[in-house]
Write a protein that holds these residues in place. Sequence first.
Motif, PDB file in Angstrom:
ATOM      1  N   PRO A 108       0.818  -1.220   0.000  1.00 46.47           N
ATOM      2  CA  PRO A 108       0.000   0.000   0.000  1.00 46.47           C
ATOM      3  C   PRO A 108       0.848   1.266   0.000  1.00 46.47           C
ATOM      4  CG  PRO A 108      -0.044  -1.046   2.157  1.00 46.47           C
ATOM      5  CD  PRO A 108       0.709  -1.966   1.250  1.00 46.47           C
ATOM      6  N   ASP A 109       0.279   2.296  -0.616  1.00 43.70           N
ATOM      7  CA  ASP A 109       0.903   3.614  -0.610  1.00 43.70           C
ATOM      8  C   ASP A 109       0.414   4.441   0.574  1.00 43.70           C
ATOM      9  OD1 ASP A 109       2.311   3.487  -3.249  1.00 43.70           O
ATOM     10  OD2 ASP A 109       0.261   3.060  -3.886  1.00 43.70           O
ATOM     11  N   ALA A 110      -0.723   4.027   1.130  1.00 42.64           N
ATOM     12  CA  ALA A 110      -1.295   4.728   2.284  1.00 42.64           C
ATOM     13  C   ALA A 110      -2.111   3.737   3.099  1.00 42.64           C
ATOM     14  CB  ALA A 110      -2.170   5.886   1.838  1.00 42.64           C
ATOM     15  N   ILE A 111      -2.103   3.943   4.403  1.00 45.36           N
ATOM     16  CA  ILE A 111      -2.917   3.154   5.330  1.00 45.36           C
ATOM     17  C   ILE A 111      -3.782   4.130   6.104  1.00 45.36           C
ATOM     18  CG2 ILE A 111      -2.948   1.618   7.333  1.00 45.36           C
ATOM     19  CD1 ILE A 111      -0.254   0.508   6.395  1.00 45.36           C
ATOM     20  N   MET A 112      -5.097   3.857   6.113  1.00 45.23           N
ATOM     21  CA  MET A 112      -6.034   4.655   6.910  1.00 45.23           C
ATOM     22  C   MET A 112      -6.492   3.815   8.090  1.00 45.23           C
ATOM     23  SD  MET A 112      -8.704   6.505   4.305  1.00 45.23           S
ATOM     24  CE  MET A 112      -9.566   4.980   3.992  1.00 45.23           C
ATOM     25  N   HIS A 113      -6.435   4.400   9.252  1.00 47.02           N
ATOM     26  CA  HIS A 113      -6.992   3.793  10.462  1.00 47.02           C
ATOM     27  C   HIS A 113      -7.944   4.836  11.033  1.00 47.02           C
ATOM     28  CE1 HIS A 113      -7.639   1.953  14.221  1.00 47.02           C
ATOM     29  NE2 HIS A 113      -6.534   2.282  14.836  1.00 47.02           N
ATOM     30  N   LEU A 114      -9.209   4.741  10.645  1.00 48.73           N
ATOM     31  CA  LEU A 114     -10.179   5.770  11.003  1.00 48.73           C
ATOM     32  C   LEU A 114     -11.243   5.230  11.944  1.00 48.73           C
ATOM     33  CD1 LEU A 114     -10.659   7.337   7.454  1.00 48.73           C
ATOM     34  CD2 LEU A 114      -9.017   7.958   9.217  1.00 48.73           C
ATOM     35  N   ALA A 115     -10.889   4.243  12.726  1.00 51.42           N
ATOM     36  CA  ALA A 115     -11.902   3.637  13.587  1.00 51.42           C
ATOM     37  C   ALA A 115     -11.279   3.157  14.879  1.00 51.42           C
ATOM     38  CB  ALA A 115     -12.565   2.459  12.875  1.00 51.42           C
ATOM     39  N   PHE A 160       4.572   7.519   1.087  1.00 52.70           N
ATOM     40  CA  PHE A 160       3.725   6.719   1.975  1.00 52.70           C
ATOM     41  C   PHE A 160       3.035   7.598   3.026  1.00 52.70           C
ATOM     42  CE2 PHE A 160       2.977   4.173   5.787  1.00 52.70           C
ATOM     43  CZ  PHE A 160       2.240   3.136   5.260  1.00 52.70           C
ATOM     44  N   ARG A 161       1.777   7.281   3.313  1.00 52.97           N
ATOM     45  CA  ARG A 161       1.009   7.981   4.340  1.00 52.97           C
ATOM     46  C   ARG A 161       0.368   6.970   5.280  1.00 52.97           C
ATOM     47  NH1 ARG A 161       3.495  11.439   2.323  1.00 52.97           N
ATOM     48  NH2 ARG A 161       2.805  13.362   1.349  1.00 52.97           N
ATOM     49  N   PHE A 162       0.397   7.284   6.557  1.00 58.48           N
ATOM     50  CA  PHE A 162      -0.350   6.529   7.566  1.00 58.48           C
ATOM     51  C   PHE A 162      -1.238   7.557   8.243  1.00 58.48           C
ATOM     52  CE2 PHE A 162      -1.379   4.903  11.679  1.00 58.48           C
ATOM     53  CZ  PHE A 162      -1.516   3.533  11.499  1.00 58.48           C
ATOM     54  N   HIS A 163      -2.551   7.368   8.128  1.00 57.11           N
ATOM     55  CA  HIS A 163      -3.462   8.367   8.674  1.00 57.11           C
ATOM     56  C   HIS A 163      -4.362   7.712   9.715  1.00 57.11           C
ATOM     57  CE1 HIS A 163      -4.862  12.473   8.258  1.00 57.11           C
ATOM     58  NE2 HIS A 163      -6.029  12.004   8.622  1.00 57.11           N
ATOM     59  N   HIS A 164      -4.314   8.225  10.936  1.00 56.20           N
ATOM     60  CA  HIS A 164      -5.094   7.666  12.033  1.00 56.20           C
ATOM     61  C   HIS A 164      -5.950   8.756  12.675  1.00 56.20           C
ATOM     62  CE1 HIS A 164      -5.237   6.259  16.432  1.00 56.20           C
ATOM     63  NE2 HIS A 164      -6.211   5.701  15.782  1.00 56.20           N
ATOM     64  N   ILE A 165      -7.233   8.499  12.753  1.00 59.03           N
ATOM     65  CA  ILE A 165      -8.152   9.366  13.487  1.00 59.03           C
ATOM     66  C   ILE A 165      -9.064   8.454  14.281  1.00 59.03           C
ATOM     67  CG2 ILE A 165     -10.094  10.973  13.339  1.00 59.03           C
ATOM     68  CD1 ILE A 165      -8.843  12.150  10.865  1.00 59.03           C
ATOM     69  N   SER A 166      -9.320   8.826  15.522  1.00 58.60           N
ATOM     70  CA  SER A 166     -10.238   8.049  16.340  1.00 58.60           C
ATOM     71  C   SER A 166     -11.245   8.977  16.989  1.00 58.60           C
ATOM     72  CB  SER A 166      -9.462   7.251  17.385  1.00 58.60           C
ATOM     73  OG  SER A 166     -10.314   6.296  17.974  1.00 58.60           O
ATOM     74  N   THR A 167     -11.991   8.446  17.928  1.00 56.65           N
ATOM     75  CA  THR A 167     -13.085   9.203  18.522  1.00 56.65           C
ATOM     76  C   THR A 167     -12.687   9.835  19.842  1.00 56.65           C
ATOM     77  OG1 THR A 167     -13.927   7.350  19.779  1.00 56.65           O
ATOM     78  CG2 THR A 167     -14.709   7.568  17.519  1.00 56.65           C
ATOM     79  N   ASP A 168     -13.466  10.836  20.249  1.00 54.94           N
ATOM     80  CA  ASP A 168     -13.188  11.505  21.519  1.00 54.94           C
ATOM     81  C   ASP A 168     -13.398  10.573  22.708  1.00 54.94           C
ATOM     82  OD1 ASP A 168     -15.949  11.473  21.253  1.00 54.94           O
ATOM     83  OD2 ASP A 168     -16.214  13.424  22.175  1.00 54.94           O
ATOM     84  N   GLU A 169     -14.234   9.540  22.530  1.00 55.73           N
ATOM     85  CA  GLU A 169     -14.440   8.602  23.626  1.00 55.73           C
ATOM     86  C   GLU A 169     -13.167   7.835  23.947  1.00 55.73           C
ATOM     87  OE1 GLU A 169     -17.643   6.672  21.575  1.00 55.73           O
ATOM     88  OE2 GLU A 169     -19.012   7.257  23.165  1.00 55.73           O
ATOM     89  N   VAL A 170     -12.300   7.711  22.960  1.00 57.21           N
ATOM     90  CA  VAL A 170     -11.059   6.965  23.153  1.00 57.21           C
ATOM     91  C   VAL A 170      -9.901   7.894  23.474  1.00 57.21           C
ATOM     92  CG1 VAL A 170      -9.428   5.398  22.043  1.00 57.21           C
ATOM     93  CG2 VAL A 170     -11.869   5.160  21.620  1.00 57.21           C
TER      94      VAL A 170
END
Length: 181
Positions: A108-115, A160-170
């Motif tokens: 992969p050229d980018a990985i998203m972790h949005l959860a 390469f990009r690694f993008h991580h966003i999560s929730t305020d609860e975490v």
Amino acid sequence: NSYTDTLLGRPFQVSTPSFFQSNTHQAERLIELVRERLQLEGDELLLDAYAGVGTFAALFAPLVREVIGIEEAPSAVADAMVNLADLPNVRYIEGKVEHVLPGLEEQPDAIMHLAAETHVDRSIDGPAEFIQTNIVGTYLLLENAARYWNGLDAERRRRFRFHHISTDEVYGSLGSDGSFS
């Protein structure tokens, strides 16, 4: 036992055991920000970790060469197959991200972790499962991504990009204005 919700004009089937971003206004803003930050050129292979019902895979598929979604919840994978049926450049792998990623042949050229596991009540009922998903799962994803990145040549590392966003609860509140920055 499912319902349909819409993000950026695209409908998504969501079964009752599956997760969907209930704050659609904020989810749409999140998608816009991630699009900007990933700096996609159209020829990328994008990996969507914890891909759920295919929300982000569907909305990013028109912007990249291919999306690979990884999801372990069978109900979410079943929903994703319906939600992504019209997108030939999206492929799903059912399994735990930390088990699938080390054996993934594609680069992969980018990985998203949005959860992340967002159900605070579940953190009270089952703290070990909550910690396993949010902390250990994210840690293992980061470890695998770092190992992968270290094996790339200089040009691939630069792109390469690694993008991580999560929730305020975490990870805590967004602040008084309630918007992403």
